[in-house]
Scaffold this motif. Sequence first.
Motif, PDB file in Angstrom:
ATOM      1  N   VAL A 121       0.856  -1.183   0.000  1.00 45.57           N
ATOM      2  CA  VAL A 121       0.000   0.000   0.000  1.00 45.57           C
ATOM      3  C   VAL A 121       0.892   1.233   0.000  1.00 45.57           C
ATOM      4  O   VAL A 121       1.728   1.403   0.892  1.00 45.57           O
ATOM      5  N   GLU A 224      -8.418   4.168  -0.970  1.00 39.47           N
ATOM      6  CA  GLU A 224      -8.675   4.479   0.439  1.00 39.47           C
ATOM      7  C   GLU A 224     -10.098   4.124   0.874  1.00 39.47           C
ATOM      8  O   GLU A 224     -10.327   3.731   2.024  1.00 39.47           O
ATOM      9  N   ARG A 227     -11.128   0.709   2.603  1.00 36.14           N
ATOM     10  CA  ARG A 227     -10.928   0.437   4.029  1.00 36.14           C
ATOM     11  C   ARG A 227     -12.260   0.294   4.760  1.00 36.14           C
ATOM     12  O   ARG A 227     -12.346  -0.395   5.769  1.00 36.14           O
ATOM     13  N   GLN A 230     -16.089  -4.066   4.435  1.00 37.83           N
ATOM     14  CA  GLN A 230     -15.650  -5.233   5.194  1.00 37.83           C
ATOM     15  C   GLN A 230     -15.263  -6.408   4.309  1.00 37.83           C
ATOM     16  O   GLN A 230     -14.399  -7.206   4.669  1.00 37.83           O
ATOM     17  N   TYR A 232     -13.528  -6.514   1.689  1.00 41.54           N
ATOM     18  CA  TYR A 232     -12.195  -6.453   1.102  1.00 41.54           C
ATOM     19  C   TYR A 232     -11.096  -6.909   2.059  1.00 41.54           C
ATOM     20  O   TYR A 232     -10.042  -7.372   1.620  1.00 41.54           O
ATOM     21  N   GLN A 233     -11.295  -6.754   3.359  1.00 40.94           N
ATOM     22  CA  GLN A 233     -10.250  -7.146   4.310  1.00 40.94           C
ATOM     23  C   GLN A 233      -9.948  -8.644   4.250  1.00 40.94           C
ATOM     24  O   GLN A 233      -8.788  -9.046   4.093  1.00 40.94           O
ATOM     25  N   SER A 252      -3.340   4.897  -1.681  1.00 40.34           N
ATOM     26  CA  SER A 252      -4.366   5.278  -0.711  1.00 40.34           C
ATOM     27  C   SER A 252      -3.953   6.532   0.048  1.00 40.34           C
ATOM     28  O   SER A 252      -2.769   6.735   0.329  1.00 40.34           O
ATOM     29  N   GLU A 254      -5.008   6.898   3.026  1.00 39.33           N
ATOM     30  CA  GLU A 254      -5.009   6.416   4.402  1.00 39.33           C
ATOM     31  C   GLU A 254      -4.308   5.061   4.485  1.00 39.33           C
ATOM     32  O   GLU A 254      -4.449   4.235   3.578  1.00 39.33           O
ATOM     33  N   PHE A 256      -3.650   1.170   5.608  1.00 40.14           N
ATOM     34  CA  PHE A 256      -4.461  -0.004   5.933  1.00 40.14           C
ATOM     35  C   PHE A 256      -3.837  -0.625   7.186  1.00 40.14           C
ATOM     36  O   PHE A 256      -2.806  -1.293   7.105  1.00 40.14           O
ATOM     37  N   GLU A 257      -4.463  -0.384   8.353  1.00 47.70           N
ATOM     38  CA  GLU A 257      -3.858  -0.825   9.612  1.00 47.70           C
ATOM     39  C   GLU A 257      -3.634  -2.332   9.647  1.00 47.70           C
ATOM     40  O   GLU A 257      -2.648  -2.816  10.217  1.00 47.70           O
ATOM     41  N   SER A 258      -4.533  -3.091   9.021  1.00 43.30           N
ATOM     42  CA  SER A 258      -4.411  -4.552   9.053  1.00 43.30           C
ATOM     43  C   SER A 258      -3.145  -5.018   8.349  1.00 43.30           C
ATOM     44  O   SER A 258      -2.574  -6.060   8.697  1.00 43.30           O
ATOM     45  N   THR A 271       3.741  -1.398   3.833  1.00 43.53           N
ATOM     46  CA  THR A 271       3.214  -0.056   3.614  1.00 43.53           C
ATOM     47  C   THR A 271       4.376   0.889   3.331  1.00 43.53           C
ATOM     48  O   THR A 271       5.378   0.884   4.044  1.00 43.53           O
TER      49      THR A 271
END
Length: 439
Positions: A121, A224, A227, A230, A232-233, A252, A254, A256-258, A271
């Motif tokens: 990302v 972005e 995110r 649901q 897509y995760q 993005s 933002e 992607f925390e995952s 990232t």
Amino acid sequence: MNKEDAIRLVDQLLSQSGRSLSDVEKAILAGAWDGEKYEQIVKQTPYSLAHIRQVGKKLWDVLSETMGQSVTKWNFHHVLEKKLSPVPVFGDCVPNVPRFYGRGKELADLEAAVDRNQCVVLVGPPGIGKTALTAKLLNSLSAHEWNCVIWKSAYPVPPLDSLLEELLGFLSESANPDLDSGKSENKESRSSEPTTNVVSKNSITRLIDRLQARRCLVILDSAESMRGHQEYQPFLRQVVGASHRSCFLLTSEEPFESLERWRLGGLAAQTLILKDLDHESAKRILRDKGLTDEQSWQQLIEKYGGNPLILELVANGVKDLFGGHVKEVLAYVTTFYTDLIEELLNRQFNKFQDLEKQVMACLAQAKKPLTFAELLKDLTKEGISSSDLVQTLDYLDKRSLIQIVRSDDQLTVYQLNSIVRKHTLNRLESEAANLPPVV
């Protein structure tokens, strides 16, 4: 291809910008093609070693800019061979990038990241150049290493089932480029059929099978908004967890925390944060815009930051309203602020929670850059802890909204550039007057 062919190809590439190779440049390219050092090249020319080095440095800079990637005497042979073997691209039209400034290291980092990961990302604020950098990446890819590229805009976010069917269609087309028109029509008719909201496990399995069979770079631009979807995760998690050498590259605004959790868990995910241009590249924007008073450019860049789009907007204003005279702008205009700049910053500010708003307000109202201790002292009354402040500063830094510098007494301090400060103060004034900020 021999070195004579290589030199002719470089001459053709440079002719597009109105220049041709000199004799000394041809000698440098011939030596570089054979893997020679400057000390070896100089023996075959009437020039001095210092002159060869000087011309060589300028030549590699010009070629790096022309070819959209870092070119040196050590990788020249490899880069040119890749230039002759482009990777086929499917999907949406790749954006044209007529002007590209700097980013040599970032381009090399991105190329390395997609080579060793299954999901990357590229994160950065609006206007920072994520799409341009990704488009330039395609010049660095070799058909010897990649079978195809798929470029898709992820805005607006398509239903996952629709995206899967599109990707499967492109991968089939890349494996069979001579599909007849009848098959193309069938593919089109299938894509127009209504899809369900339930993600087909069969489609994901088929996609991963194709990614294993053919090495493909799947680019999802402006991703972005994914995110918040649901479905897509778990899909991306399956892609990253499977065994293949393909890669999904997402741009993005933002993070992607995952993705960071997956990386820490040993999965092939990464990232990359794209930040401001370096000052020399930023100066090239001002030069191309025809601005004068070059001795004042550094001050202008420090005032407005290194976001390429914002710099271009500021430079256009300086050119149109002040005849390109930077000194006049610095002398009479506190901050050059346009509707489009306001719109770009609002896209980030509208996502703020209370913590980000409080930290930005504190920095905007401060008379000087603040240390961590000074920030924490000012914000303690708002109930912000040191761990809260660390997380918030990290959030703002990843979005290029704060500047982190060393003070004269070697302390780390935090500040805002002039345009972000003005935008923050404008929003504070609007809120104080109970007026909604422009969105």
